[in-house]
Design a protein around this motif. Structure first.
Motif, PDB file in Angstrom:
ATOM      1  N   THR A 251       0.848  -1.205   0.000  1.00  0.00           N
ATOM      2  CA  THR A 251       0.000   0.000   0.000  1.00  0.00           C
ATOM      3  C   THR A 251       0.876   1.245   0.000  1.00  0.00           C
ATOM      4  OG1 THR A 251      -1.610  -1.230   1.325  1.00  0.00           O
ATOM      5  CG2 THR A 251      -1.919   1.147   1.177  1.00  0.00           C
ATOM      6  N   GLU A 252       1.898   1.241   0.862  1.00  0.00           N
ATOM      7  CA  GLU A 252       2.780   2.408   0.949  1.00  0.00           C
ATOM      8  C   GLU A 252       3.586   2.590  -0.332  1.00  0.00           C
ATOM      9  OE1 GLU A 252       5.815   4.725   3.850  1.00  0.00           O
ATOM     10  OE2 GLU A 252       5.151   2.749   4.464  1.00  0.00           O
ATOM     11  N   LEU A 253       4.066   1.499  -0.885  1.00  0.00           N
ATOM     12  CA  LEU A 253       4.840   1.587  -2.129  1.00  0.00           C
ATOM     13  C   LEU A 253       4.021   2.253  -3.226  1.00  0.00           C
ATOM     14  CD1 LEU A 253       7.359   0.719  -3.801  1.00  0.00           C
ATOM     15  CD2 LEU A 253       6.122  -1.379  -4.335  1.00  0.00           C
ATOM     16  N   THR A 254       2.758   1.821  -3.364  1.00  0.00           N
ATOM     17  CA  THR A 254       1.891   2.383  -4.403  1.00  0.00           C
ATOM     18  C   THR A 254       1.562   3.842  -4.093  1.00  0.00           C
ATOM     19  OG1 THR A 254       0.925   0.169  -4.485  1.00  0.00           O
ATOM     20  CG2 THR A 254      -0.131   1.844  -5.814  1.00  0.00           C
ATOM     21  N   TYR A 255       1.361   4.140  -2.804  1.00  0.00           N
ATOM     22  CA  TYR A 255       1.058   5.514  -2.376  1.00  0.00           C
ATOM     23  C   TYR A 255       2.223   6.445  -2.724  1.00  0.00           C
ATOM     24  CZ  TYR A 255      -0.018   9.348   0.897  1.00  0.00           C
ATOM     25  OH  TYR A 255      -0.288  10.568   1.460  1.00  0.00           O
ATOM     26  N   ARG A 256       3.451   5.949  -2.545  1.00  0.00           N
ATOM     27  CA  ARG A 256       4.636   6.784  -2.787  1.00  0.00           C
ATOM     28  C   ARG A 256       4.876   7.055  -4.278  1.00  0.00           C
ATOM     29  NH1 ARG A 256       4.726   9.507   1.414  1.00  0.00           N
ATOM     30  NH2 ARG A 256       4.735   8.253   3.323  1.00  0.00           N
ATOM     31  N   LYS A 258       3.017   8.560  -6.109  1.00  0.00           N
ATOM     32  CA  LYS A 258       2.548   9.922  -6.424  1.00  0.00           C
ATOM     33  C   LYS A 258       3.703  10.931  -6.361  1.00  0.00           C
ATOM     34  CE  LYS A 258       0.822  11.245  -1.784  1.00  0.00           C
ATOM     35  NZ  LYS A 258       2.002  11.975  -1.358  1.00  0.00           N
ATOM     36  N   ASP A 259       4.749  10.605  -5.584  1.00  0.00           N
ATOM     37  CA  ASP A 259       5.926  11.481  -5.522  1.00  0.00           C
ATOM     38  C   ASP A 259       6.639  11.531  -6.873  1.00  0.00           C
ATOM     39  OD1 ASP A 259       5.324  11.801  -2.864  1.00  0.00           O
ATOM     40  OD2 ASP A 259       6.787  10.337  -2.140  1.00  0.00           O
ATOM     41  N   TYR A 260       6.346  10.525  -7.712  1.00  0.00           N
ATOM     42  CA  TYR A 260       6.974  10.459  -9.036  1.00  0.00           C
ATOM     43  C   TYR A 260       5.970  10.775 -10.135  1.00  0.00           C
ATOM     44  CZ  TYR A 260      10.611   8.185  -6.337  1.00  0.00           C
ATOM     45  OH  TYR A 260      11.573   7.925  -5.401  1.00  0.00           O
ATOM     46  N   GLY A 261       4.860  11.423  -9.727  1.00  0.00           N
ATOM     47  CA  GLY A 261       3.876  11.873 -10.711  1.00  0.00           C
ATOM     48  C   GLY A 261       2.906  10.802 -11.166  1.00  0.00           C
ATOM     49  N   ILE A 262       2.874   9.650 -10.463  1.00  0.00           N
ATOM     50  CA  ILE A 262       1.937   8.568 -10.823  1.00  0.00           C
ATOM     51  C   ILE A 262       0.894   8.470  -9.716  1.00  0.00           C
ATOM     52  CG2 ILE A 262       1.701   6.104 -11.335  1.00  0.00           C
ATOM     53  CD1 ILE A 262       4.762   6.137 -11.941  1.00  0.00           C
ATOM     54  N   SER A 263      -0.342   8.820 -10.028  1.00  0.00           N
ATOM     55  CA  SER A 263      -1.372   8.743  -8.985  1.00  0.00           C
ATOM     56  C   SER A 263      -2.256   7.525  -9.221  1.00  0.00           C
ATOM     57  CB  SER A 263      -2.216  10.016  -8.956  1.00  0.00           C
ATOM     58  OG  SER A 263      -2.928  10.147 -10.150  1.00  0.00           O
TER      59      SER A 263
END
Length: 281
Positions: A251-256, A258-263
């Motif tokens: 969950t956290e990996l996918t959440y992070r 967004k820091d690389y512009g992928i939501s």
């Protein structure tokens, strides 16, 4: 007829401290919630949050200072209800060695129903069924101290099962187990919930175990701060982190991302879900 297994109404509980200064140490403050029959509920919270106190109140090992706890329509504060309540809601604790008292596995599982005054023929049937259900029937003649931690915890669960409870409450029952032992116990809990309809209340600090529940309650400073499905609760990644807890790694990996512009619209709880989401992207 009510579908509630537990009704917790405005419950407050404190522990007495007997030192140089006698003070009350608050554990729970004005907690209200209901838990339905057949639910699989995981309770999370950092150390000292009040989650173990909550479990002991459900099982009537503790009674509220204020408010009330109702188990299948019976008030835990009424002493004449204690036998019924503890027969309906069995408890499994952190250390299986503290719960196992007999010299063989089958004798240990028989202990509970014997104390309930169950007929010998019925006890034999219950012991065999319970050991079969938790997957350790081949060890029934074994001495418990030769078993692994996960196997011992399954013996403890079988002992509760033999008393035909409506609910099993586990107070950090997987915290002393290795990953294999934890997986064994969680497998048993899922099976009991799905196939037998037994209500499961599982207190843990392992986030991956929380993901399998159908409801997640987070307690902090003696209050319920988050309550919902695992997806709803773990979607509040920053809030959960601020409570001193983690979310499942995937969950956290996918959440992070967004820091690389992928939501990502919906955060996954399992590797399989994450794979499906990323594959679509």
């Amino acid at each position: 007829m009510s579908n509630n297994m537990f009704e917790v109404e405005n419950v407050t509980f404190s522990y007495k401290s007997y030192g140089e200064v006698n003070v009350d140490i608050p554990a729970l403050e004005h907690v209200s919630t209901t838990i339905e029959k057949g639910d699989f509920v995981v309770i999370l919270g950092r150390n000292g949050s009040g989650k173990s106190t909550f479990a002991r109140l459900l099982n009537a090992l503790l009674t509220p200072l204020e408010g009330k706890v109702i188990v299948l329509g019976k008030n835990t504060a009424d002493e004449k209800n204690l036998w019924d309540i503890r027969s309906s809601a069995g408890m499994v604790f952190q250390n299986p060695d503290n719960q196992i008292i007999a010299t063989t596995v089958e004798e240990d599982v028989a202990f509970g129903p014997e104390n309930l005054g169950v007929e010998p023929f019925e006890i034999r049937k219950r012991v065999d069924e319970s050991l079969q259900t938790v997957g350790i029937a081949e060890y029934k003649k074994s001495a418990p101290h030769y078993l692994s931690g996960g196997q011992k915890q399954r013996v403890a669960i079988a002992g509760i099962l033999a008393m035909k409870p409506k609910c099993i409450i586990l107070d950090e029952a997987t915290s002393m187990l290795d990953p294999i032992g934890r997986k064994e116990v969680i497998g048993v809990l899922k099976k009991l919930n799905k196939e037998e309809g037994i209500t499961i209340i599982h207190i843990t600090h392992h986030m991956d175990e929380a993901a399998i529940a159908n409801r997640l309650i987070i307690i902090d400073n003696g209050r319920i701060v988050l309550d919902g499905t695992p997806k709803e609760v773990f979607s509040n990644v920053d809030t959960v982190k601020n409570l001193g807890l983690d979310v499942p790694q995937v969950t956290e990996l996918t959440y992070r991302l967004k820091d690389y512009g992928i939501s990502v619209d919906k955060l996954p709880l399992t590797v399989e879900e994450a794979f499906d989401i990323l594959k679509q992207m």
